[in-house]
Design a protein around this motif. Structure first.
Motif, mmCIF file in Angstrom:
data_model
loop_
_atom_site.group_PDB
_atom_site.id
_atom_site.type_symbol
_atom_site.label_atom_id
_atom_site.label_comp_id
_atom_site.label_asym_id
_atom_site.label_seq_id
_atom_site.Cartn_x
_atom_site.Cartn_y
_atom_site.Cartn_z
ATOM 1 N N ALA A 272 151.384 68.695 69.079
ATOM 2 C CA ALA A 272 152.153 69.279 67.964
ATOM 3 C C ALA A 272 151.858 68.558 66.655
ATOM 4 C CB ALA A 272 153.647 69.217 68.285
ATOM 5 N N GLN A 273 151.742 67.218 66.697
ATOM 6 C CA GLN A 273 151.440 66.466 65.479
ATOM 7 C C GLN A 273 150.043 66.799 64.968
ATOM 8 O OE1 GLN A 273 154.078 64.939 64.214
ATOM 9 N NE2 GLN A 273 155.051 65.606 66.122
ATOM 10 N N ARG A 274 149.086 66.967 65.875
ATOM 11 C CA ARG A 274 147.722 67.290 65.472
ATOM 12 C C ARG A 274 147.646 68.694 64.868
ATOM 13 N NH1 ARG A 274 145.541 64.029 70.623
ATOM 14 N NH2 ARG A 274 144.725 62.214 69.482
ATOM 15 N N VAL A 275 148.424 69.601 65.417
ATOM 16 C CA VAL A 275 148.471 70.946 64.837
ATOM 17 C C VAL A 275 149.035 70.892 63.423
ATOM 18 C CG1 VAL A 275 149.647 73.187 64.982
ATOM 19 C CG2 VAL A 275 148.520 72.236 66.997
ATOM 20 N N GLU A 276 150.044 70.046 63.192
ATOM 21 C CA GLU A 276 150.603 69.917 61.844
ATOM 22 C C GLU A 276 149.561 69.383 60.863
ATOM 23 O OE1 GLU A 276 153.573 70.904 60.517
ATOM 24 O OE2 GLU A 276 153.619 71.934 62.443
ATOM 25 N N VAL A 277 148.769 68.390 61.301
ATOM 26 C CA VAL A 277 147.693 67.867 60.447
ATOM 27 C C VAL A 277 146.693 68.973 60.136
ATOM 28 C CG1 VAL A 277 145.733 66.280 60.349
ATOM 29 C CG2 VAL A 277 147.932 65.484 61.216
ATOM 30 N N ALA A 278 146.315 69.735 61.160
ATOM 31 C CA ALA A 278 145.354 70.822 60.959
ATOM 32 C C ALA A 278 145.898 71.864 59.992
ATOM 33 C CB ALA A 278 145.013 71.450 62.306
ATOM 34 N N LYS A 279 147.173 72.197 60.117
ATOM 35 C CA LYS A 279 147.768 73.190 59.222
ATOM 36 C C LYS A 279 147.718 72.719 57.775
ATOM 37 C CE LYS A 279 151.803 74.740 60.598
ATOM 38 N NZ LYS A 279 153.137 74.692 61.252
ATOM 39 N N GLN A 280 148.031 71.444 57.541
ATOM 40 C CA GLN A 280 147.989 70.924 56.174
ATOM 41 C C GLN A 280 146.573 70.962 55.610
ATOM 42 O OE1 GLN A 280 149.894 67.093 55.930
ATOM 43 N NE2 GLN A 280 151.699 67.786 57.052
ATOM 44 N N LEU A 281 145.589 70.644 56.441
ATOM 45 C CA LEU A 281 144.199 70.686 55.969
ATOM 46 C C LEU A 281 143.742 72.121 55.719
ATOM 47 C CD1 LEU A 281 142.627 67.950 58.278
ATOM 48 C CD2 LEU A 281 143.010 67.796 55.799
ATOM 49 N N LEU A 282 144.193 73.044 56.531
ATOM 50 C CA LEU A 282 143.850 74.449 56.311
ATOM 51 C C LEU A 282 144.451 74.962 55.006
ATOM 52 C CD1 LEU A 282 144.360 75.767 59.948
ATOM 53 C CD2 LEU A 282 142.195 75.835 58.691
ATOM 54 N N GLU A 283 145.628 74.462 54.668
ATOM 55 C CA GLU A 283 146.297 74.889 53.437
ATOM 56 C C GLU A 283 145.687 74.263 52.187
ATOM 57 O OE1 GLU A 283 150.500 74.332 53.478
ATOM 58 O OE2 GLU A 283 150.684 74.979 55.555
ATOM 59 N N THR A 284 145.268 73.017 52.304
ATOM 60 C CA THR A 284 144.953 72.257 51.093
ATOM 61 C C THR A 284 143.478 71.929 50.905
ATOM 62 O OG1 THR A 284 145.364 70.165 52.260
ATOM 63 C CG2 THR A 284 147.241 71.186 51.155
ATOM 64 N N SER A 285 142.621 72.278 51.866
ATOM 65 C CA SER A 285 141.207 71.938 51.742
ATOM 66 C C SER A 285 140.330 73.137 52.080
ATOM 67 C CB SER A 285 140.848 70.770 52.686
ATOM 68 O OG SER A 285 140.697 71.242 54.020
ATOM 69 N N ASP A 286 139.036 72.985 51.774
ATOM 70 C CA ASP A 286 138.054 74.007 52.136
ATOM 71 C C ASP A 286 137.155 73.525 53.279
ATOM 72 O OD1 ASP A 286 138.812 75.934 50.193
ATOM 73 O OD2 ASP A 286 137.852 74.707 48.648
ATOM 74 N N LEU A 287 137.608 72.541 54.034
ATOM 75 C CA LEU A 287 136.849 72.045 55.171
ATOM 76 C C LEU A 287 136.680 73.136 56.219
ATOM 77 C CD1 LEU A 287 138.588 68.571 55.684
ATOM 78 C CD2 LEU A 287 136.298 68.974 54.754
ATOM 79 N N THR A 288 135.574 73.084 56.942
ATOM 80 C CA THR A 288 135.362 74.050 58.013
ATOM 81 C C THR A 288 136.341 73.780 59.151
ATOM 82 O OG1 THR A 288 133.761 72.687 59.212
ATOM 83 C CG2 THR A 288 132.901 74.126 57.449
ATOM 84 N N VAL A 289 136.501 74.762 60.015
ATOM 85 C CA VAL A 289 137.400 74.607 61.161
ATOM 86 C C VAL A 289 136.938 73.457 62.049
ATOM 87 C CG1 VAL A 289 138.209 75.716 63.288
ATOM 88 C CG2 VAL A 289 138.222 76.984 61.136
#
Length: 333
Positions: A272-289
């Motif tokens: 769950a914590q890792r999903v939260e980190v991923a969600k923040q990066l998806l929202e705030t960055s243009d990094l690939t999946v």
């Protein structure tokens, strides 16, 4: 010329006789703290009663609402806070003519939300039939006996079932309202609202951690330092044995104590914590999946996709399309 901002999301809070003041105030406080970058409100929160007159509270005073039930038909989200009386009123499955008529005003497509025992009203109206839902853990057995068609989960802080959402008792209404802000406008807005209200933007675990368990004494060993330590290392593999060793416990003791304190297993908590980190990066960055998967500790894009679908219900790409924001200045470049 930038497009005009959409009108605020309309929230109607239905105050019934006997309403508990703390929970009644949660929607106005949390949604009222959700603002655009220029400080404009994202929600228009209004309180109504069944007849437009004052509503008696559970604490010996009444509140005067500015609206009657007619605003329920115009609202995008309807919130039903708890009363101690709903439990008794729902004994025979009858809500009474006024409340039944009020709930029938809710338009198709609107979200219906309950806090704590407000779930009794939704269940008695048939809105929770066949759905997963929650309410205060203390009422779980009684609620389940009255509404066997509801898939009750008393271990969680809230349940998001799309257009119908329910929360556990009291302060869990804060968690649910912040979740709605996060769902509507992303983590950054929800986090800012949480800061303004001086509450945590996300609480670990679920309601299970509050069910009839003694609070550990200050001298008791706790997993909290290990959880804080793990949060700084989510980008790399963390084994159960490694977590237990950091806490200075056996794996068995660590697992038991972790579940008691966080309401979930170490593995589920890490995911769950890792999903939260991923969600923040998806929202705030243009990094690939794939890059986001690496930074959040999933290792591969496929693993991230699998866990996001399981926990969030959508793929990383769909989440990014919904929540990633590009400013007008970026478009102009």
């Amino acid at each position: 010329m930038p497009p005009s901002a959409p009108p605020p999301h309309r929230v109607a809070v239905l105050a019934l006789d006997g309403v508990i003041p703390f929970e009644l105030g949660i929607p106005s406080r949390i949604f009222g703290a959700a603002l655009t970058e220029d400080g404009s409100p994202l929600y228009d929160v209004r309180v109504c009663t069944l007849d437009g007159g004052p509503a008696r509270t559970s604490d010996g005073f009444s509140i005067a609402a500015a609206h009657g039930p007619e605003i329920l038909s115009e609202a995008d989200t309807i919130v039903v806070p708890p009363t101690h009386e709903l439990r008794t009123r729902a004994e025979d499955g009858s809500l009474g003519a006024e409340l039944t008529a009020a709930l029938e005003r809710i338009r198709p497509g609107a979200r219906t939300v309950s806090i704590c025992t407000g779930a009794y009203a939704l269940a008695a109206a048939g809105l929770l039939d066949g759905r997963r839902a929650t309410t205060h853990w203390y009422e779980a057995a009684h609620f389940r006996s009255l509404f066997p068609r509801v898939r009750l989960d008393e271990d969680v802080l809230f349940v998001d079932d799309g257009d119908v959402l329910t929360s556990a008792g009291a302060a869990a209404g804060v968690d649910l309202c912040l979740h709605l802000v996060r769902r509507d406008h992303g983590s950054a807005t929800a986090n800012q609202a949480a800061r303004l209200c001086v509450v945590p933007p996300w609480r670990d675990g679920g309601q299970a951690q509050y069910i009839e368990r003694p609070v550990p004494s200050p001298s008791s060993a706790t997993t909290a330092p290990t959880r804080a330590w793990a949060l700084q290392r989510l980008d790399r593999p963390l084994t159960l044995a490694e977590l237990a060793a950091h806490a200075g416990m056996s794996v068995r003791t660590f697992t038991r104590r972790f579940r008691d304190e966080a309401g979930t297993t170490p593995g589920q908590w890490l995911t769950a914590q890792r999903v939260e980190v991923a969600k923040q990066l998806l929202e705030t960055s243009d990094l690939t999946v794939d890059h986001i998967a690496d930074r959040s500790g999933f290792g591969s894009g496929n693993s991230l996709r699998q866990h996001m679908r399981a926990l969030v219900g959508i793929s990383p790409a769909a989440y990014r399309r919904t929540f990633h924001r590009t400013t007008d200045e970026e478009y102009a470049r």
